[in-house]
Design an enzyme around this catalytic site. Structure first.
Site, PDB file in Angstrom:
ATOM      1  CB  VAL A  75      -1.107  -0.080   1.338  1.00  0.00           C
ATOM      2  CG1 VAL A  75      -2.032  -1.124   0.733  1.00  0.00           C
ATOM      3  CG2 VAL A  75      -0.323  -0.235   2.331  1.00  0.00           C
ATOM      4  CD  GLU A 124       5.699   3.913   3.600  1.00  0.00           C
ATOM      5  OE1 GLU A 124       6.890   3.735   3.194  1.00  0.00           O
ATOM      6  OE2 GLU A 124       4.877   2.959   4.085  1.00  0.00           O
TER       7      GLU A 124
HETATM    8 ZN    ZN Z   1       8.057  -0.676   5.335  1.00  0.00          ZN
END
Ligand code: ZN
Length: 198
Positions: free
Chosen positions: A47, A148
């Site tokens: 994702v 992230e």
């Molecule tokens: Zn990752």
């Protein structure tokens, strides 16, 4: 061919460098972003992806357009939206309320665990066109932002996860070829029991 680096690679442990904003839109940065999108598109359960995951120590991450479908913002019957690009992201606000959420990582195959993440997150980042913007998110997208930005600081989810277990997906066990994007991908992702990987 772009390869996603795995947890043993020291690049995943370095602090990524800020992108010189004058370089946004140049072929060099455009190529890195294109490579990130390609690498992400090849992962059924992926994702989002951060630049260090393809071996580039810069502060960039990409969120798949699939997320808008998974969170119900865009119906699955409509085409998957474009991926979103976040350059030099900075956390502006994290909700005090946190939740233990299932997590996996494209660079930590095939471990899954639970990470305590803020349920809401606000970040500021520059998009592909060089525009600085503020993004507020909750749920899956808020979790992605935190995962992230951790990557850009050299942090892997396994550093903070509990109940980590290895779950080899059936296509790896059976070595079936992976299919390309589209609705099949969403269906196949659901086949992972809802486990999404970043
Ligand atoms: Zn990752």
């Amino acid at each position: 061919m772009v390869k996603i680096v795995q947890k043993e690679n020291p690049i995943l442990r370095d602090e990524a460098r800020a992108v010189d904003e004058k370089e946004i839109g140049t072929p060099k940065i455009a190529k890195i972003i294109a490579d990130m999108k390609i690498a992400l598109s090849r992962e059924d359960d992926g994702v989002a992806i951060a630049a260090p995951q393809i071996g580039v120590p810069l502060r960039i991450f990409v969120v798949s357009g699939k997320v808008a479908q998974l969170t119900g913002q865009v119906p699955e019957t409509e085409p998957t939206p474009e991926d979103s690009v976040f350059i030099n992201p900075v956390v502006k606000k994290l909700s005090r309320e946190k939740k233990l959420t299932d997590e996996g990582c494209l660079s930590v195959r095939y471990l899954y665990g639970k990470v305590r993440r803020s349920i809401k997150a606000t970040i500021e980042a520059t998009d592909e066109t060089g525009k600085r913007r503020v993004f507020g998110a909750s749920g899956l997208l808020a979790q992605i932002f935190q995962h992230e930005i951790d990557h850009l600081g050299g942090v892997l989810f396994t550093d903070k996860a509990v109940d980590v277990e290895e779950i080899i997906p059936p296509h790896v066990v059976k070595r079936q070829p992976l299919k390309a994007s589209g609705h099949t991908t969403i269906a196949r992702l659901r086949g992972y029991g809802g486990r999404m990987t970043k």
